[in-house]
Write a protein that holds these residues in place. Structure first.
Motif, mmCIF file in Angstrom:
data_model
loop_
_atom_site.group_PDB
_atom_site.id
_atom_site.type_symbol
_atom_site.label_atom_id
_atom_site.label_comp_id
_atom_site.label_asym_id
_atom_site.label_seq_id
_atom_site.Cartn_x
_atom_site.Cartn_y
_atom_site.Cartn_z
ATOM 1 N N ARG A 207 26.019 35.263 42.362
ATOM 2 C CA ARG A 207 26.909 34.354 42.507
ATOM 3 C C ARG A 207 27.405 33.938 40.985
ATOM 4 N NH1 ARG A 207 30.374 31.499 41.720
ATOM 5 N NH2 ARG A 207 31.277 29.972 42.853
ATOM 6 N N ALA A 208 26.434 33.638 40.361
ATOM 7 C CA ALA A 208 26.754 33.099 38.917
ATOM 8 C C ALA A 208 27.726 34.380 38.091
ATOM 9 C CB ALA A 208 25.502 32.725 38.109
ATOM 10 N N ALA A 209 27.225 35.708 38.268
ATOM 11 C CA ALA A 209 27.757 36.784 37.737
ATOM 12 C C ALA A 209 29.264 36.909 38.377
ATOM 13 C CB ALA A 209 26.962 37.919 37.924
ATOM 14 N N HIS A 210 29.302 36.950 39.536
ATOM 15 C CA HIS A 210 30.563 36.980 39.972
ATOM 16 C C HIS A 210 31.747 35.964 39.703
ATOM 17 C CE1 HIS A 210 28.779 39.845 42.895
ATOM 18 N NE2 HIS A 210 29.940 40.218 43.280
ATOM 19 N N GLY A 211 31.214 34.813 39.436
ATOM 20 C CA GLY A 211 32.119 33.589 38.808
ATOM 21 C C GLY A 211 32.738 34.152 37.560
ATOM 22 N N VAL A 212 31.742 34.820 36.684
ATOM 23 C CA VAL A 212 32.304 35.252 35.517
ATOM 24 C C VAL A 212 33.427 36.216 35.616
ATOM 25 C CG1 VAL A 212 31.667 36.120 33.453
ATOM 26 C CG2 VAL A 212 30.149 34.212 34.417
ATOM 27 N N ILE A 213 33.114 37.184 36.345
ATOM 28 C CA ILE A 213 33.874 38.354 36.364
ATOM 29 C C ILE A 213 35.336 37.770 37.043
ATOM 30 C CG2 ILE A 213 32.994 39.362 38.450
ATOM 31 C CD1 ILE A 213 34.354 41.328 35.371
ATOM 32 N N PHE A 214 35.188 36.934 38.110
ATOM 33 C CA PHE A 214 36.466 36.552 38.546
ATOM 34 C C PHE A 214 37.556 35.987 37.696
ATOM 35 C CE2 PHE A 214 38.205 33.609 42.096
ATOM 36 C CZ PHE A 214 38.796 34.423 42.808
ATOM 37 N N SER A 215 37.149 35.224 36.692
ATOM 38 C CA SER A 215 38.118 34.811 35.938
ATOM 39 C C SER A 215 38.580 35.816 35.017
ATOM 40 C CB SER A 215 37.522 33.514 35.025
ATOM 41 O OG SER A 215 36.360 34.354 34.309
ATOM 42 N N VAL A 216 37.914 36.925 34.669
ATOM 43 C CA VAL A 216 38.320 38.065 33.968
ATOM 44 C C VAL A 216 39.547 38.777 34.607
ATOM 45 C CG1 VAL A 216 37.631 40.205 32.586
ATOM 46 C CG2 VAL A 216 36.177 38.077 32.483
ATOM 47 N N ILE A 217 38.996 39.171 35.937
ATOM 48 C CA ILE A 217 40.018 39.700 36.783
ATOM 49 C C ILE A 217 41.488 39.086 36.770
ATOM 50 C CG2 ILE A 217 40.482 40.594 39.026
ATOM 51 C CD1 ILE A 217 37.392 41.091 39.279
ATOM 52 N N ALA A 218 41.261 37.790 37.129
ATOM 53 C CA ALA A 218 42.597 36.961 37.160
ATOM 54 C C ALA A 218 43.548 36.870 36.098
ATOM 55 C CB ALA A 218 42.086 35.446 37.432
ATOM 56 N N GLY A 219 42.776 37.208 34.854
ATOM 57 C CA GLY A 219 43.547 36.912 33.634
ATOM 58 C C GLY A 219 44.199 38.322 33.528
ATOM 59 N N VAL A 220 43.497 39.416 33.810
ATOM 60 C CA VAL A 220 44.299 40.873 33.831
ATOM 61 C C VAL A 220 45.369 40.923 34.561
ATOM 62 C CG1 VAL A 220 44.020 43.296 34.100
ATOM 63 C CG2 VAL A 220 42.288 41.924 32.712
ATOM 64 N N ARG A 221 45.022 40.425 36.002
ATOM 65 C CA ARG A 221 46.220 40.536 36.946
ATOM 66 C C ARG A 221 47.413 39.821 36.703
ATOM 67 N NH1 ARG A 221 49.881 40.763 39.469
ATOM 68 N NH2 ARG A 221 50.237 41.103 41.775
ATOM 69 N N ALA A 222 47.298 38.665 36.030
ATOM 70 C CA ALA A 222 48.303 37.743 35.389
ATOM 71 C C ALA A 222 49.093 38.430 34.546
ATOM 72 C CB ALA A 222 47.935 36.532 35.334
ATOM 73 N N GLY A 223 48.422 39.206 33.587
ATOM 74 C CA GLY A 223 49.163 39.518 32.345
ATOM 75 C C GLY A 223 49.562 41.114 32.175
#
Length: 254
Positions: free
Chosen positions: A132-148
């Motif tokens: 769960r902790a690891a998925h929370g970290v990658i989740f924000s990285v994915i969102a940043g790439v998806r946005a920009g």
């Protein structure tokens, strides 16, 4: 005189079209550029890195967990990351991005912690919280790439990865084993509003460029219509003159 005006009009039209092509060239080149930014490449590396330990972790859950829900979560993680891994390797090969081939030191220690769990219940607790902790970290990285990201393929990949990670987070939380107090606190991003404002606010140069392009396009359209209309008039007049020349001359009376 009219012929000279027509030639001048044609030269002006060609000049306008040339200027338009020069102004549009950078935009077209940017749209067709098939490159990845550093953030795009980082996401590919991170997703590949995540799969290298989450697939073995899911496999451990199938054999070590007594809770059927945890076993099912482990199976889902294995299948989903297997599919993501195929997509990651395809994109990395296309854009020549080097990928890792083994878990990093932290991931190896997490796998060792799972293997060393003395009981099934302890394994399930470690499994749910580490993942769960690891998925929370990658989740924000994915969102940043998806946005920009500027790359269409990366945008589609980020969409898929985002859905997968969110599904995994939801499944891991559904086990009831996640200790939310151990998760990192969310931080306030003070640059988000500024970045959004900058993205939506066209620069003065961008406005001028848009106005100039619009004016040139309108001018070229009007000039082209004028040339077509003028050419049609000349053909009509030429036809009238030719018809007049073909009429028989009056024969004098005897």
């Amino acid at each position: 005189m009219r012929s000279g005006c027509d030639r001048a009009a044609r030269v002006l039209l060609l000049t306008i079209l040339l200027v338009l092509s020069q102004m549009l060239a950078p935009a077209l080149a940017s749209a067709q550029t098939a490159t990845l930014t550093a953030a795009d490449q980082d996401l590919l590396v991170r997703v590949r890195q995540a799969g290298l330990w989450e697939m073995p972790s899911g496999d451990l859950a199938r054999s070590r967990a007594d809770n059927p829900l945890v076993r099912q979560v482990g199976m889902t993680l294995m299948v989903d990351h297997g599919r993501l891994d195929v997509a990651v390797r395809d994109l990395a090969a296309k854009y020549n991005v080097a990928l890792p081939d083994q878990p990093n030191a932290d991931q190896q220690s997490w796998l060792a912690e799972e293997r060393a769990a003395p009981t099934s219940s302890e394994f399930e607790r470690v499994f749910a919280n580490r993942l769960r902790a690891a998925h929370g970290v990658i989740f924000s990285v994915i969102a940043g790439v998806r946005a920009g990201t500027r790359n269409d393929e990366m945008r589609a990949f980020a969409d898929t990865a985002n859905q997968v990670v969110l599904r995994h987070i939801t499944l891991l939380e559904s086990t009831g084993l996640v200790d939310y107090t151990k998760l990192p606190q969310p931080t306030v991003n003070t640059t988000a509003a500024t970045s959004a404002s900058s993205a939506l606010d066209m620069s003065a140069m961008g406005i001028v460029t848009t106005v100039v392009l619009g004016a040139l396009l309108c001018g070229a359209t009007l000039l082209l219509l004028w040339l077509i209309r003028n050419s049609a008039r000349r053909r009509t007049r030429s036809g009238d003159h030719d018809a007049a020349d073909l009429e028989p001359e009056d024969v004098p009376a005897r």
